[in-house]
Design a protein around this motif. Structure first.
Motif, PDB file in Angstrom:
ATOM      1  N   ALA A 121       1.059  -1.614  -0.078  1.00 54.46           N
ATOM      2  CA  ALA A 121       0.037  -0.161  -0.064  1.00 54.46           C
ATOM      3  C   ALA A 121       0.421   1.334  -0.127  1.00 54.46           C
ATOM      4  O   ALA A 121       0.900   2.138   0.421  1.00 54.46           O
ATOM      5  CB  ALA A 121      -0.634   0.423   1.079  1.00 54.46           C
ATOM      6  N   LEU A 122       1.730   1.237  -0.992  1.00 57.05           N
ATOM      7  CA  LEU A 122       2.504   2.622  -1.133  1.00 57.05           C
ATOM      8  C   LEU A 122       1.863   3.782  -1.886  1.00 57.05           C
ATOM      9  O   LEU A 122       1.141   3.409  -2.478  1.00 57.05           O
ATOM     10  CB  LEU A 122       3.669   1.822  -2.164  1.00 57.05           C
ATOM     11  N   GLU A 123       2.239   5.208  -1.179  1.00 58.82           N
ATOM     12  CA  GLU A 123       1.953   6.082  -1.325  1.00 58.82           C
ATOM     13  C   GLU A 123       3.153   7.042  -2.146  1.00 58.82           C
ATOM     14  O   GLU A 123       3.894   6.967  -0.876  1.00 58.82           O
ATOM     15  CB  GLU A 123       1.572   6.676  -0.093  1.00 58.82           C
ATOM     16  N   GLY A 124       2.770   7.718  -2.783  1.00 55.94           N
ATOM     17  CA  GLY A 124       4.035   8.994  -3.376  1.00 55.94           C
ATOM     18  C   GLY A 124       4.148  10.244  -1.176  1.00 55.94           C
ATOM     19  O   GLY A 124       3.053  10.516  -1.364  1.00 55.94           O
ATOM     20  N   VAL A 125       4.801  10.636  -2.232  1.00 56.27           N
ATOM     21  CA  VAL A 125       5.358  11.760  -1.315  1.00 56.27           C
ATOM     22  C   VAL A 125       5.983  12.892  -1.333  1.00 56.27           C
ATOM     23  O   VAL A 125       6.982  12.897  -2.062  1.00 56.27           O
ATOM     24  CB  VAL A 125       6.129  11.290   0.450  1.00 56.27           C
ATOM     25  N   SER A 126       5.313  13.782  -1.893  1.00 61.95           N
ATOM     26  CA  SER A 126       6.067  15.285  -2.619  1.00 61.95           C
ATOM     27  C   SER A 126       6.896  16.093  -1.620  1.00 61.95           C
ATOM     28  O   SER A 126       6.239  17.601  -0.931  1.00 61.95           O
ATOM     29  CB  SER A 126       4.565  16.472  -2.708  1.00 61.95           C
ATOM     30  N   PHE A 127       7.586  15.188  -1.004  1.00 61.64           N
ATOM     31  CA  PHE A 127       8.585  16.010  -0.019  1.00 61.64           C
ATOM     32  C   PHE A 127       9.471  16.814  -0.268  1.00 61.64           C
ATOM     33  O   PHE A 127       9.668  17.049  -1.383  1.00 61.64           O
ATOM     34  CB  PHE A 127       9.723  14.844   0.114  1.00 61.64           C
ATOM     35  N   PRO A 128       9.806  18.353   0.068  1.00 66.45           N
ATOM     36  CA  PRO A 128      10.758  19.326  -0.490  1.00 66.45           C
ATOM     37  C   PRO A 128      11.404  19.289  -1.453  1.00 66.45           C
ATOM     38  O   PRO A 128      12.617  18.819  -1.024  1.00 66.45           O
ATOM     39  CB  PRO A 128      10.749  20.613   0.710  1.00 66.45           C
ATOM     40  N   GLY A 129      12.072  19.577  -2.532  1.00 63.35           N
ATOM     41  CA  GLY A 129      12.788  18.883  -3.080  1.00 63.35           C
ATOM     42  C   GLY A 129      13.427  17.613  -4.050  1.00 63.35           C
ATOM     43  O   GLY A 129      14.350  17.489  -4.236  1.00 63.35           O
ATOM     44  N   ALA A 160      17.863  16.304   7.498  1.00 60.53           N
ATOM     45  CA  ALA A 160      19.439  16.882   6.397  1.00 60.53           C
ATOM     46  C   ALA A 160      18.165  17.475   5.269  1.00 60.53           C
ATOM     47  O   ALA A 160      19.305  18.581   4.390  1.00 60.53           O
ATOM     48  CB  ALA A 160      19.869  15.709   6.360  1.00 60.53           C
ATOM     49  N   ARG A 161      17.555  16.602   4.725  1.00 53.36           N
ATOM     50  CA  ARG A 161      16.905  17.509   2.665  1.00 53.36           C
ATOM     51  C   ARG A 161      16.683  18.222   2.865  1.00 53.36           C
ATOM     52  O   ARG A 161      16.704  19.240   2.454  1.00 53.36           O
ATOM     53  CB  ARG A 161      16.580  16.067   2.424  1.00 53.36           C
ATOM     54  N   LEU A 162      15.877  18.816   4.527  1.00 51.86           N
ATOM     55  CA  LEU A 162      14.941  20.016   4.497  1.00 51.86           C
ATOM     56  C   LEU A 162      15.931  21.041   4.638  1.00 51.86           C
ATOM     57  O   LEU A 162      15.665  22.311   4.261  1.00 51.86           O
ATOM     58  CB  LEU A 162      13.915  19.559   5.594  1.00 51.86           C
ATOM     59  N   ARG A 163      17.512  21.009   5.505  1.00 56.87           N
ATOM     60  CA  ARG A 163      18.202  22.074   5.581  1.00 56.87           C
ATOM     61  C   ARG A 163      19.050  22.527   4.196  1.00 56.87           C
ATOM     62  O   ARG A 163      19.096  23.578   3.933  1.00 56.87           O
ATOM     63  CB  ARG A 163      18.567  21.882   6.385  1.00 56.87           C
ATOM     64  N   GLY A 172      10.638  31.331   9.692  1.00 52.72           N
ATOM     65  CA  GLY A 172      10.078  32.098  11.235  1.00 52.72           C
ATOM     66  C   GLY A 172      11.010  31.525  12.187  1.00 52.72           C
ATOM     67  O   GLY A 172      12.111  31.346  12.040  1.00 52.72           O
ATOM     68  N   PRO A 173      10.399  31.629  14.102  1.00 53.33           N
ATOM     69  CA  PRO A 173      11.013  31.269  15.130  1.00 53.33           C
ATOM     70  C   PRO A 173      11.847  30.081  15.068  1.00 53.33           C
ATOM     71  O   PRO A 173      12.425  29.668  15.707  1.00 53.33           O
ATOM     72  CB  PRO A 173      10.173  31.459  15.967  1.00 53.33           C
ATOM     73  N   LEU A 174      10.943  29.201  14.640  1.00 56.08           N
ATOM     74  CA  LEU A 174      11.322  27.700  14.832  1.00 56.08           C
ATOM     75  C   LEU A 174      12.409  27.404  13.624  1.00 56.08           C
ATOM     76  O   LEU A 174      12.087  27.365  12.251  1.00 56.08           O
ATOM     77  CB  LEU A 174       9.362  27.018  14.464  1.00 56.08           C
ATOM     78  N   PRO A 175      13.586  25.831  14.156  1.00 58.30           N
ATOM     79  CA  PRO A 175      14.424  26.192  13.340  1.00 58.30           C
ATOM     80  C   PRO A 175      13.833  24.750  12.288  1.00 58.30           C
ATOM     81  O   PRO A 175      12.671  24.410  12.925  1.00 58.30           O
ATOM     82  CB  PRO A 175      15.369  25.562  14.600  1.00 58.30           C
ATOM     83  N   VAL A 176      14.578  24.310  11.232  1.00 58.74           N
ATOM     84  CA  VAL A 176      13.952  23.651  10.473  1.00 58.74           C
ATOM     85  C   VAL A 176      14.511  22.383  11.147  1.00 58.74           C
ATOM     86  O   VAL A 176      13.032  21.298  10.832  1.00 58.74           O
ATOM     87  CB  VAL A 176      14.862  23.257   9.128  1.00 58.74           C
ATOM     88  N   ASP A 177      14.966  22.171  12.453  1.00 61.97           N
ATOM     89  CA  ASP A 177      15.153  21.141  13.354  1.00 61.97           C
ATOM     90  C   ASP A 177      14.189  20.497  13.860  1.00 61.97           C
ATOM     91  O   ASP A 177      14.249  19.607  14.053  1.00 61.97           O
ATOM     92  CB  ASP A 177      16.395  20.508  13.687  1.00 61.97           C
ATOM     93  N   GLU A 178      13.540  21.725  14.440  1.00 62.00           N
ATOM     94  CA  GLU A 178      12.479  21.456  15.322  1.00 62.00           C
ATOM     95  C   GLU A 178      10.871  21.957  14.478  1.00 62.00           C
ATOM     96  O   GLU A 178       9.794  21.375  15.290  1.00 62.00           O
ATOM     97  CB  GLU A 178      12.059  22.423  15.569  1.00 62.00           C
TER      98      GLU A 178
END
Length: 283
Positions: A121-129, A160-163, A172-178
């Protein structure tokens, strides 16, 4: 445009009834007008049938993922085309099947299509980049990267991909890692996948300055997402460049009507005056 009626009919269906592989192959017909869509669909089914025959004694989802990865990437030799990433052939499913290489999105489409045929039951994920695939499990989620041979992605990998793609300070005030990862791992619908595929091709053909190919992509895009008014504007400008003035006038008129407060509306209205004069001379 080859297969446009069939593609439009697919896009008129409910999401669950859209045949994703068929839709991708119909898009390929723009670049390969004589393409045998049924032949390539048969090839996908034959791959899945071979794998199904080996999985009769493999009930677990994780074991099936391992078998799928071994089959597609080790045995059949599919791999990510990192060396020539922006080759347009990487975005056409027929070429991916023929050359056994592609980009994250098209390899994910193949992974989804074969995987679903063997009970995953696989699904695609439109992850950034970087497009990914996910498999919901009891109480957890397995995230996979078909571009890297179906390699599972840990939370560390995903952050790491998000960074790499989210600029510092953009959240904004929330870092990518959070940031909560769940918001980036929502399943992508079939129309979303097709729109992302077409955006890839649009970028390639715009950069390569191929207006005829760009026009074909925009035609498909507006079947996938009729509400994408920006694509309507761009198609009007491509029509103008190709000296299809009446078609350009219609698209830009429709855009002006639908987006009267758009930031570029004054520029578009000036083009409408120009196009109106050109069309008058054609009469």
């Amino acid at each position: 445009m080859p297969g446009s009626d069939l593609f439009a009919e697919l896009m008129a269906r409910d999401e669950a009834e859209i045949d994703l592989a068929r839709a991708c192959l119909l898009i390929s017909q723009d670049a390969y007008p004589g393409l045998d869509v049924e032949g390539y669909l048969g090839e996908i089914e034959r791959h899945a049938a071979r794998l199904r025959g080996r999985l009769r004694e493999t009930p677990g989802a994780e074991e099936r993922v391992v078998a799928l990865n071994q089959f597609l990437f080790d045995e059949l030799g599919f791999s990510g085309n990192a060396g020539n990433y922006y080759d347009p052939r990487n975005s056409y499913l027929n070429e991916v099947l023929d050359r056994r290489t592609g980009i994250p999105l098209t390899l994910s489409v193949l992974y989804l299509e074969v995987g679903r045929r063997v009970g995953l039951a696989l699904e695609g994920v439109s992850f950034p980049g970087h497009f990914l695939v996910r498999l919901p499990l009891r109480g957890s989620m397995l995230v996979l990267d078909p571009f890297a041979g179906g390699e599972p992605q840990s939370e560390v990998d995903l952050r790491a991909r998000l960074r790499r793609v989210i600029p510092e300070g953009a959240t904004g005030p929330l870092p990518v890692d959070e940031l909560p990862l769940d918001q980036f791992l929502e399943p992508a619908g079939k129309r979303q996948i097709l729109a992302r595929l077409l955006r890839n091709l649009k970028g390639i053909y715009r950069e390569a300055d191929k207006p005829e190919r760009l026009l074909a992509v925009l035609n498909r895009m507006l079947m996938v997402a009729p509400e994408a008014h920006g694509e309507l504007r761009e198609r009007g400008l491509v029509y103008q460049r190709l000296e299809c003035y009446r078609a350009a006038l219609k698209d830009l008129s429709d855009y002006s009507r639908r987006e009267p407060q758009a930031p570029d509306i004054d520029e578009v209205r000036a083009k409408l005056v120009e196009l109106g004069a050109l069309c008058a001379r054609l009469n």
